[in-house]
Write a protein that holds these residues in place. Structure first.
Motif, PDB file in Angstrom:
ATOM      1  N   PRO A  98       0.806  -1.233   0.000  1.00 14.56           N
ATOM      2  CA  PRO A  98       0.000   0.000   0.000  1.00 14.56           C
ATOM      3  C   PRO A  98       0.835   1.276   0.000  1.00 14.56           C
ATOM      4  O   PRO A  98       0.418   2.300  -0.547  1.00 14.56           O
ATOM      5  CB  PRO A  98      -0.825  -0.119   1.285  1.00 14.56           C
ATOM      6  N   GLY A  99       2.033   1.232   0.573  1.00 15.35           N
ATOM      7  CA  GLY A  99       2.904   2.410   0.588  1.00 15.35           C
ATOM      8  C   GLY A  99       3.662   2.617  -0.711  1.00 15.35           C
ATOM      9  O   GLY A  99       4.391   3.596  -0.859  1.00 15.35           O
ATOM     10  N   GLY A 100       3.532   1.704  -1.669  1.00 13.75           N
ATOM     11  CA  GLY A 100       4.187   1.832  -2.963  1.00 13.75           C
ATOM     12  C   GLY A 100       5.489   1.061  -3.080  1.00 13.75           C
ATOM     13  O   GLY A 100       6.108   1.047  -4.132  1.00 13.75           O
ATOM     14  N   GLN A 101       5.935   0.386  -2.007  1.00  7.73           N
ATOM     15  CA  GLN A 101       7.178  -0.393  -2.073  1.00  7.73           C
ATOM     16  C   GLN A 101       6.929  -1.688  -2.865  1.00  7.73           C
ATOM     17  O   GLN A 101       5.916  -2.352  -2.693  1.00  7.73           O
ATOM     18  CB  GLN A 101       7.679  -0.765  -0.667  1.00  7.73           C
ATOM     19  N   PHE A 102       7.912  -2.023  -3.711  1.00  4.48           N
ATOM     20  CA  PHE A 102       7.808  -3.247  -4.514  1.00  4.48           C
ATOM     21  C   PHE A 102       8.010  -4.470  -3.630  1.00  4.48           C
ATOM     22  O   PHE A 102       8.931  -4.522  -2.835  1.00  4.48           O
ATOM     23  CB  PHE A 102       8.859  -3.239  -5.626  1.00  4.48           C
ATOM     24  N   ARG A 103       7.147  -5.440  -3.782  1.00  4.63           N
ATOM     25  CA  ARG A 103       7.303  -6.741  -3.153  1.00  4.63           C
ATOM     26  C   ARG A 103       6.366  -7.717  -3.854  1.00  4.63           C
ATOM     27  O   ARG A 103       5.289  -7.344  -4.308  1.00  4.63           O
ATOM     28  CB  ARG A 103       7.041  -6.704  -1.656  1.00  4.63           C
ATOM     29  N   LEU A 104       6.796  -8.947  -3.993  1.00  4.82           N
ATOM     30  CA  LEU A 104       5.949  -9.960  -4.617  1.00  4.82           C
ATOM     31  C   LEU A 104       5.094 -10.632  -3.551  1.00  4.82           C
ATOM     32  O   LEU A 104       5.614 -11.059  -2.513  1.00  4.82           O
ATOM     33  CB  LEU A 104       6.801 -11.012  -5.322  1.00  4.82           C
ATOM     34  N   GLU A 105       3.800 -10.728  -3.828  1.00  3.43           N
ATOM     35  CA  GLU A 105       2.910 -11.437  -2.905  1.00  3.43           C
ATOM     36  C   GLU A 105       3.283 -12.919  -2.906  1.00  3.43           C
ATOM     37  O   GLU A 105       3.460 -13.532  -3.961  1.00  3.43           O
ATOM     38  CB  GLU A 105       1.461 -11.264  -3.344  1.00  3.43           C
ATOM     39  N   THR A 106       3.415 -13.491  -1.736  1.00  4.47           N
ATOM     40  CA  THR A 106       3.749 -14.911  -1.608  1.00  4.47           C
ATOM     41  C   THR A 106       2.557 -15.655  -1.016  1.00  4.47           C
ATOM     42  O   THR A 106       1.580 -15.053  -0.577  1.00  4.47           O
ATOM     43  CB  THR A 106       4.990 -15.100  -0.724  1.00  4.47           C
ATOM     44  N   SER A 107       2.670 -16.960  -0.981  1.00  4.40           N
ATOM     45  CA  SER A 107       1.538 -17.787  -0.556  1.00  4.40           C
ATOM     46  C   SER A 107       1.346 -17.814   0.962  1.00  4.40           C
ATOM     47  O   SER A 107       0.274 -18.136   1.439  1.00  4.40           O
ATOM     48  CB  SER A 107       1.724 -19.217  -1.063  1.00  4.40           C
ATOM     49  N   GLY A 108       2.392 -17.519   1.718  1.00  2.94           N
ATOM     50  CA  GLY A 108       2.288 -17.551   3.173  1.00  2.94           C
ATOM     51  C   GLY A 108       2.453 -18.933   3.768  1.00  2.94           C
ATOM     52  O   GLY A 108       2.306 -19.124   4.976  1.00  2.94           O
ATOM     53  N   SER A 109       2.794 -19.904   2.940  1.00  2.40           N
ATOM     54  CA  SER A 109       2.989 -21.276   3.436  1.00  2.40           C
ATOM     55  C   SER A 109       4.421 -21.458   3.933  1.00  2.40           C
ATOM     56  O   SER A 109       5.223 -20.523   3.919  1.00  2.40           O
ATOM     57  CB  SER A 109       2.714 -22.276   2.310  1.00  2.40           C
ATOM     58  N   ALA A 110       4.749 -22.683   4.329  1.00  2.00           N
ATOM     59  CA  ALA A 110       6.120 -22.975   4.764  1.00  2.00           C
ATOM     60  C   ALA A 110       7.103 -22.773   3.615  1.00  2.00           C
ATOM     61  O   ALA A 110       8.222 -22.312   3.814  1.00  2.00           O
ATOM     62  CB  ALA A 110       6.203 -24.403   5.289  1.00  2.00           C
ATOM     63  N   TRP A 111       6.692 -23.092   2.402  1.00  2.00           N
ATOM     64  CA  TRP A 111       7.554 -22.904   1.237  1.00  2.00           C
ATOM     65  C   TRP A 111       7.544 -21.439   0.804  1.00  2.00           C
ATOM     66  O   TRP A 111       8.567 -20.894   0.404  1.00  2.00           O
ATOM     67  CB  TRP A 111       7.089 -23.826   0.110  1.00  2.00           C
ATOM     68  N   ASN A 112       6.368 -20.808   0.801  1.00  2.00           N
ATOM     69  CA  ASN A 112       6.184 -19.381   0.585  1.00  2.00           C
ATOM     70  C   ASN A 112       6.684 -18.861  -0.769  1.00  2.00           C
ATOM     71  O   ASN A 112       7.389 -17.849  -0.837  1.00  2.00           O
ATOM     72  CB  ASN A 112       6.834 -18.589   1.722  1.00  2.00           C
ATOM     73  N   PRO A 113       6.273 -19.479  -1.885  1.00  5.62           N
ATOM     74  CA  PRO A 113       6.707 -18.987  -3.202  1.00  5.62           C
ATOM     75  C   PRO A 113       5.871 -17.779  -3.633  1.00  5.62           C
ATOM     76  O   PRO A 113       4.771 -17.549  -3.113  1.00  5.62           O
ATOM     77  CB  PRO A 113       6.437 -20.183  -4.119  1.00  5.62           C
ATOM     78  N   PRO A 114       6.339 -17.034  -4.626  1.00  2.00           N
ATOM     79  CA  PRO A 114       5.576 -15.868  -5.115  1.00  2.00           C
ATOM     80  C   PRO A 114       4.533 -16.248  -6.170  1.00  2.00           C
ATOM     81  O   PRO A 114       4.220 -15.448  -7.054  1.00  2.00           O
ATOM     82  CB  PRO A 114       6.662 -14.982  -5.704  1.00  2.00           C
ATOM     83  N   THR A 115       3.986 -17.453  -6.078  1.00  2.00           N
ATOM     84  CA  THR A 115       3.022 -17.896  -7.100  1.00  2.00           C
ATOM     85  C   THR A 115       1.764 -17.028  -7.182  1.00  2.00           C
ATOM     86  O   THR A 115       1.262 -16.832  -8.292  1.00  2.00           O
ATOM     87  CB  THR A 115       2.648 -19.375  -6.896  1.00  2.00           C
ATOM     88  N   PRO A 116       1.228 -16.485  -6.068  1.00  2.00           N
ATOM     89  CA  PRO A 116       0.048 -15.620  -6.240  1.00  2.00           C
ATOM     90  C   PRO A 116       0.337 -14.410  -7.137  1.00  2.00           C
ATOM     91  O   PRO A 116      -0.490 -14.047  -7.985  1.00  2.00           O
ATOM     92  CB  PRO A 116      -0.287 -15.180  -4.808  1.00  2.00           C
ATOM     93  N   ALA A 117       1.489 -13.800  -6.986  1.00  2.18           N
ATOM     94  CA  ALA A 117       1.835 -12.648  -7.823  1.00  2.18           C
ATOM     95  C   ALA A 117       1.975 -13.059  -9.288  1.00  2.18           C
ATOM     96  O   ALA A 117       1.496 -12.364 -10.190  1.00  2.18           O
ATOM     97  CB  ALA A 117       3.132 -12.011  -7.329  1.00  2.18           C
ATOM     98  N   ILE A 118       2.612 -14.189  -9.519  1.00  2.00           N
ATOM     99  CA  ILE A 118       2.821 -14.665 -10.895  1.00  2.00           C
ATOM    100  C   ILE A 118       1.487 -14.976 -11.561  1.00  2.00           C
ATOM    101  O   ILE A 118       1.229 -14.574 -12.704  1.00  2.00           O
ATOM    102  CB  ILE A 118       3.752 -15.898 -10.903  1.00  2.00           C
ATOM    103  N   VAL A 119       0.604 -15.682 -10.842  1.00  2.00           N
ATOM    104  CA  VAL A 119      -0.694 -16.057 -11.411  1.00  2.00           C
ATOM    105  C   VAL A 119      -1.545 -14.814 -11.680  1.00  2.00           C
ATOM    106  O   VAL A 119      -2.152 -14.687 -12.746  1.00  2.00           O
ATOM    107  CB  VAL A 119      -1.429 -17.047 -10.488  1.00  2.00           C
TER     108      VAL A 119
END
Length: 196
Positions: free
Chosen positions: A131-152
């Motif tokens: 929300p503040g404008g900083q770049f970051r990839l949304e991750t799944s929040g799991s133990a592995w925590n990949p950025p698949t939500p952002a990619i999809v």
């Protein structure tokens, strides 16, 4: 001899426009992705139930890959003009009426994809920026925590934009078509973008 009595041949796997032709080489990649989803799922079942060693990556990977494949499937169906039609009424009307229906259907499809792309844009943007404008990839929040939500979410937005353009190109193609030509049947190769 009248062409009306000739059997109609389906035109398949023929790109409908230059954009669709550019998408066609991606189809085998997504087909292999579906195969990998099956192999990964089999691997997970064996690891979990035979060796009691479940993975932390298969579930999220297969869900993301399947989502990407289905999203691309819509663009591929438009590229080869294989989207679903209710032919019960469509085949009963004259070619000029079919042409008008094709134009209207293409414009409605373009509007629908444009609205969905507009909705997908905010989801994709939030998946890449805080929300503040900083770049970051949304991750799944799991133990592995990949950025698949952002990619999809980003891929879905891009493919909806592509499908919107494809529908517009289809509408133009149908508008320019001879009113007595049947766009979905005929000799193989008929109706290709290089013939318009």
């Amino acid at each position: 001899m009248s062409l009306e009595n000739e059997p109609r041949l389906e035109v398949r796997d023929v790109p409908q426009d230059p954009l669709s032709a550019a998408l066609m080489p991606l189809a085998p990649i997504f087909a292999v992705a579906f195969l990998l989803v099956t192999l990964f799922s089999f691997y997970e079942v064996v690891m979990r139930y035979v060796f009691n060693a479940p993975t932390i990556w298969v579930h999220e990977t297969t869900i993301a890959m399947t989502a990407l494949c289905f999203a691309f499937g819509g663009a591929y169906c438009l590229a080869t003009d294989r989207h679903i039609r209710v032919v019960l009424l469509y085949d009963q009307v004259s070619p000029p009426t079919r042409r008008r229906l094709d134009i209207v259907i293409s414009l409605v499809g373009a509007a629908s994809c444009a609205l969905m792309a507009w909705a997908a844009w905010s989801l994709a943007y939030k998946a890449f920026y805080m929300p503040g404008g900083q770049f970051r990839l949304e991750t799944s929040g799991s133990a592995w925590n990949p950025p698949t939500p952002a990619i999809v979410k980003a891929t879905l937005f891009i493919l909806l934009c592509v499908m919107c353009v494809q529908f517009i190109l289809q509408a133009v193609r149908h508008f320019r078509r001879d009113p007595h030509q049947d766009a979905h049947h005929g000799v193989p190769g008929e109706g290709r973008f290089d013939d318009v």
